[in-house]
Design a protein around this motif. Structure first.
Motif, PDB file in Angstrom:
ATOM      1  N   UNK A  78      50.266  34.573  49.092  1.00 35.38           N
ATOM      2  CA  UNK A  78      49.650  35.481  48.134  1.00 35.38           C
ATOM      3  C   UNK A  78      49.799  36.918  48.592  1.00 35.38           C
ATOM      4  N   UNK A  79      50.069  37.807  47.635  1.00 32.72           N
ATOM      5  CA  UNK A  79      50.163  39.234  47.918  1.00 32.72           C
ATOM      6  C   UNK A  79      49.047  40.000  47.200  1.00 32.72           C
ATOM      7  N   UNK A  80      48.978  39.833  45.874  1.00 37.27           N
ATOM      8  CA  UNK A  80      47.997  40.585  45.087  1.00 37.27           C
ATOM      9  C   UNK A  80      47.796  39.902  43.743  1.00 37.27           C
ATOM     10  N   UNK A  81      46.653  40.174  43.125  1.00 32.28           N
ATOM     11  CA  UNK A  81      46.371  39.645  41.795  1.00 32.28           C
ATOM     12  C   UNK A  81      45.565  40.672  41.015  1.00 32.28           C
ATOM     13  N   UNK A  82      45.658  40.576  39.704  1.00 36.09           N
ATOM     14  CA  UNK A  82      44.921  41.471  38.815  1.00 36.09           C
ATOM     15  C   UNK A  82      44.363  40.650  37.665  1.00 36.09           C
ATOM     16  N   UNK A 114      42.622  44.025  33.803  1.00 42.56           N
ATOM     17  CA  UNK A 114      42.990  44.940  34.875  1.00 42.56           C
ATOM     18  C   UNK A 114      41.819  45.543  35.615  1.00 42.56           C
ATOM     19  N   UNK A 115      40.616  45.083  35.296  1.00 41.07           N
ATOM     20  CA  UNK A 115      39.457  45.668  35.934  1.00 41.07           C
ATOM     21  C   UNK A 115      39.229  45.243  37.365  1.00 41.07           C
ATOM     22  N   UNK A 116      39.782  44.108  37.727  1.00 40.28           N
ATOM     23  CA  UNK A 116      39.603  43.593  39.085  1.00 40.28           C
ATOM     24  C   UNK A 116      40.957  43.345  39.736  1.00 40.28           C
ATOM     25  N   UNK A 117      41.065  43.750  40.980  1.00 40.21           N
ATOM     26  CA  UNK A 117      42.288  43.519  41.745  1.00 40.21           C
ATOM     27  C   UNK A 117      41.932  42.885  43.090  1.00 40.21           C
ATOM     28  N   UNK A 118      42.872  42.135  43.610  1.00 41.55           N
ATOM     29  CA  UNK A 118      42.670  41.407  44.866  1.00 41.55           C
ATOM     30  C   UNK A 118      43.939  41.526  45.695  1.00 41.55           C
ATOM     31  N   UNK A 119      43.773  41.643  47.007  1.00 43.83           N
ATOM     32  CA  UNK A 119      44.924  41.832  47.886  1.00 43.83           C
ATOM     33  C   UNK A 119      44.818  40.965  49.129  1.00 43.83           C
ATOM     34  N   UNK A 120      45.978  40.565  49.617  1.00 44.98           N
ATOM     35  CA  UNK A 120      46.029  39.960  50.938  1.00 44.98           C
ATOM     36  C   UNK A 120      45.734  41.038  51.969  1.00 44.98           C
ATOM     37  N   UNK A 121      45.118  40.648  53.070  1.00 49.17           N
ATOM     38  CA  UNK A 121      44.778  41.617  54.109  1.00 49.17           C
ATOM     39  C   UNK A 121      46.019  42.344  54.629  1.00 49.17           C
ATOM     40  N   UNK A 122      47.138  41.648  54.649  1.00 51.23           N
ATOM     41  CA  UNK A 122      48.355  42.219  55.217  1.00 51.23           C
ATOM     42  C   UNK A 122      48.927  43.365  54.390  1.00 51.23           C
ATOM     43  N   UNK A 176      48.481  33.114  35.321  1.00 50.44           N
ATOM     44  CA  UNK A 176      47.526  32.021  35.324  1.00 50.44           C
ATOM     45  C   UNK A 176      46.410  32.274  34.329  1.00 50.44           C
ATOM     46  N   UNK A 177      45.934  31.221  33.691  1.00 51.52           N
ATOM     47  CA  UNK A 177      44.907  31.379  32.667  1.00 51.52           C
ATOM     48  C   UNK A 177      43.547  30.868  33.108  1.00 51.52           C
ATOM     49  N   UNK A 178      43.458  30.328  34.314  1.00 56.09           N
ATOM     50  CA  UNK A 178      42.185  29.753  34.751  1.00 56.09           C
ATOM     51  C   UNK A 178      41.837  30.212  36.166  1.00 56.09           C
ATOM     52  N   UNK A 179      42.084  31.482  36.427  1.00 54.31           N
ATOM     53  CA  UNK A 179      41.837  31.984  37.771  1.00 54.31           C
ATOM     54  C   UNK A 179      40.373  32.344  37.966  1.00 54.31           C
ATOM     55  N   UNK A 180      39.889  32.120  39.157  1.00 54.43           N
ATOM     56  CA  UNK A 180      38.530  32.489  39.531  1.00 54.43           C
ATOM     57  C   UNK A 180      38.581  33.197  40.875  1.00 54.43           C
ATOM     58  N   UNK A 181      37.438  33.644  41.318  1.00 56.02           N
ATOM     59  CA  UNK A 181      37.366  34.300  42.627  1.00 56.02           C
ATOM     60  C   UNK A 181      37.772  33.349  43.746  1.00 56.02           C
ATOM     61  N   UNK A 182      37.708  32.063  43.467  1.00 54.85           N
ATOM     62  CA  UNK A 182      38.003  31.085  44.513  1.00 54.85           C
ATOM     63  C   UNK A 182      39.457  30.645  44.554  1.00 54.85           C
ATOM     64  N   UNK A 183      40.224  30.932  43.535  1.00 55.67           N
ATOM     65  CA  UNK A 183      41.573  30.358  43.498  1.00 55.67           C
ATOM     66  C   UNK A 183      42.681  31.336  43.193  1.00 55.67           C
ATOM     67  N   UNK A 184      42.404  32.634  43.113  1.00 57.39           N
ATOM     68  CA  UNK A 184      43.458  33.562  42.721  1.00 57.39           C
ATOM     69  C   UNK A 184      44.556  33.662  43.767  1.00 57.39           C
ATOM     70  N   UNK A 185      44.278  33.258  44.990  1.00 56.01           N
ATOM     71  CA  UNK A 185      45.283  33.317  46.043  1.00 56.01           C
ATOM     72  C   UNK A 185      46.066  32.032  46.237  1.00 56.01           C
ATOM     73  N   UNK A 186      45.845  31.056  45.391  1.00 56.26           N
ATOM     74  CA  UNK A 186      46.462  29.738  45.542  1.00 56.26           C
ATOM     75  C   UNK A 186      47.601  29.585  44.553  1.00 56.26           C
ATOM     76  N   UNK A 187      48.818  29.351  45.017  1.00 50.98           N
ATOM     77  CA  UNK A 187      49.961  29.279  44.095  1.00 50.98           C
ATOM     78  C   UNK A 187      49.781  28.268  42.964  1.00 50.98           C
ATOM     79  N   UNK A 188      49.186  27.114  43.238  1.00 49.56           N
ATOM     80  CA  UNK A 188      49.089  26.093  42.191  1.00 49.56           C
ATOM     81  C   UNK A 188      48.098  26.473  41.087  1.00 49.56           C
TER      82      UNK A 188
END
Length: 126
Positions: A47-51, A55-63, A99-111
């Motif tokens: 995972x690198x990043x998600x939005x 577009x109100x929320x963004x998430x990033x890998x620490x790296x 993805x259409x079913x992303x949550x705070x718990x799964x946005x970093x998971x490819x599946x």
């Protein structure tokens, strides 16, 4: 169904910048949260990043936190990844995903993502 096409990859020196784009077609773009992942040779996709959808929320890998910025333009059906201060370890094939079913718990998971682009190569030389 949604089709994704990445562009903007290339060869850049360490410390340089690149901007990746991912153009979407098909179903309404704004129903999907979007993510960027990367895969280096011999390594798993990470995972690198998600939005979020609007577009109100963004998430990033620490790296990449503080160096990369994800954004989206729903009017243009496009998501972007601005990459600054690139390092050789950022070298990988970069993929965008929807993805259409992303949550705070799964946005970093490819599946969690149902649709993927073909990838674009980013190479950072030292």
């Amino acid at each position: 169904q949604v089709q994704l096409v990445e562009s903007g990859g290339g060869l850049v020196q360490a410390g340089g910048s690149l901007r990746l784009s991912c153009a979407a077609s098909g179903r309404t773009f704004s129903v999907y949260a979007m993510g960027w992942f990367r895969q280096a040779p011999g390594k798993e996709r990470e995972f690198v990043a998600a939005v979020s959808r609007i577009g109100g929320n963004t998430y990033y890998a620490d790296s990449v936190k503080g160096r990369f910025t994800i954004s989206r333009d729903n009017a243009r059906n496009t998501v972007y990844l601005q990459m600054n201060s690139l390092k050789p370890e950022d070298t990988a094939v970069y993929y965008c995903a929807a993805g259409s079913a992303l949550t705070l718990n799964n946005y970093g998971v490819p599946r969690s993502y149902g649709y993927w682009g073909q990838g674009t190569q980013v190479t950072v030389s030292s």
